[in-house]
Design a protein around this motif. Structure first.
Motif: not given
Length: 385
Positions: A236, A238, A242-245
């Motif tokens: 997972y 980020q 800290h946003q999921l990419t």
């Protein structure tokens, strides 16, 4: 007479200088020399010293330097800082609210230093073990694998807490270590740090035995379990915010393979009683445990090697305890223990209702996973055993 006096002074000075030289030329106590730690019979001591840093914290202020996971609970939605108010260990409150966090305070700097002290011990052991032949040190392969695991574990603990960390292998000079950046200038993400950690765990998995005679030594299943944990983090990725990419399904499939190896080994199973994972008489015996940190007292050291990282979690309960009441369970975490009529978690609705403001009705109107009685002390309800 004058010449005699001069001669006497010269001779006396020579004697004094010689005596001083002999007196000062002694081996210091409390340290080991390069030659001593290079001998095969001394290598086990280096390995033990590295293991000692897994639960280790300095005699002073251990709760600020420990890698204990409860700080991660405060940073997530599992717990509140607690303590005597917002001015009691304010840095932990800043971590909880993600505001004004400083790297120079002991709550961060202490943990950072302690982790890298342990990594230095593991690297020293790796370097020295590599220098001896297996005929002189028959357990060379196993001990090397153990030290690769310890080095990976310490980097892992720092990585999940700070994200951008220097990965320090063995064989570097002090200057080379100081030049390792927390984040490489060319790094698009932090996957390269995870890869170093994963490689160490995989080296351990490939070279560790399935069982060990001594309590506290890691084995193949221990390494496999941390490979699973590392792969889950890597699955997972980020961005800097800290946003999921992305979701890397190949990493998830690889993690499942290692998890199945542990399950299918036949060495591990769920304990008949959940409490066996925590009771003293089941120390190092629960079938659920893949690795247990070893604590000690009366071991010849000033303070022993104790679980001091938990020392501030004692409830503030006068007159029995006068300190310290940190690490308070959150309403969200308690809600997560709610189950439906079939005893299954309520993934979508568990947080719809809370004990906040309706304590009595909340616990009488809902059903909970019984493990809540071990995890949270709730007035009026059973606590542990």
């Amino acid at each position: 007479m004058k010449n005699f006096k001069t001669y006497f002074v010269v001779v006396l000075s020579a004697i004094v200088l010689t005596s001083c030289g002999d007196m000062l030329d002694v081996e210091p106590k409390g340290v080991v020399t390069e030659e001593q730690v290079s001998e095969p019979e001394s290598l086990e001591g280096l390995v033990t010293a590295a293991y000692a840093f897994t639960p280790k914290a300095s005699p002073c202020c251990a709760e600020f330097m420990s890698l204990n996971p409860w700080i991660a609970s405060v940073r997530s939605d599992d717990a509140y800082k607690g303590g005597g108010g917002l001015d009691d260990q304010t840095p932990w409150y800043q971590m909880e609210t993600f505001s004004l966090v400083s790297s120079s305070i002991g709550n961060n700097n202490g943990v950072w230093k302690n982790g890298y002290h342990g990594i230095a011990r593991a690297n020293e052991a790796i370097s020295k073990i590599q220098e001896v032949d297996e005929s002189e040190f028959p357990v060379k392969t196993t001990r090397l694998a153990e030290m690769h695991f310890i080095r990976a574990w310490l980097h892992y603990k720092l990585k999940i807490r700070y994200r951008w960390i220097p990965y320090v292998p063995e064989g570097l000079t002090q200057q080379e270590i100081e030049e390792i950046p927390n984040r490489r200038p060319d790094a698009e993400n932090d996957m390269y740090i995870w890869q170093h950690i994963l490689d160490d765990f995989k080296y351990a998995s490939e070279n560790l035995p399935e069982t060990q005679e001594d309590d506290g030594r890691v084995n193949k299943a221990t390494a496999d379990a941390f490979i699973v944990k590392t792969l889950l983090w890597m699955a997972y990725p980020q961005d800097d915010n800290h946003q999921l990419t992305n979701i890397n399904t190949s990493r998830l499939e690889e993690a499942l393979t290692y998890a199945n190896e542990i399950i299918n080994s036949g060495q591990y199973s769920l304990a008949e009683d959940f409490a066996h994972n925590f009771m003293y008489e089941w120390d190092n015996q629960s079938p659920e445990v893949l690795w247990e940190l070893q604590f000690s007292t009366d071991d010849g050291t000033p303070n022993g090697n104790l679980n001091e990282g938990n020392s501030l979690t004692t409830p503030w309960w006068s007159p029995y305890f006068s300190c310290c009441d940190f690490h308070k369970p959150s309403f969200n975490m308690v809600n997560a223990f709610k189950v439906d009529q079939n005893g299954l978690p309520m993934f979508d609705t568990f947080n719809d209702e809370s004990a906040q403001g309706s304590y009595n009705n909340y616990f009488s109107n809902n059903t909970f996973d019984p493990r809540i009685g071990h995890t949270v002390a709730i007035p009026g309800l059973p606590w542990k055993y």
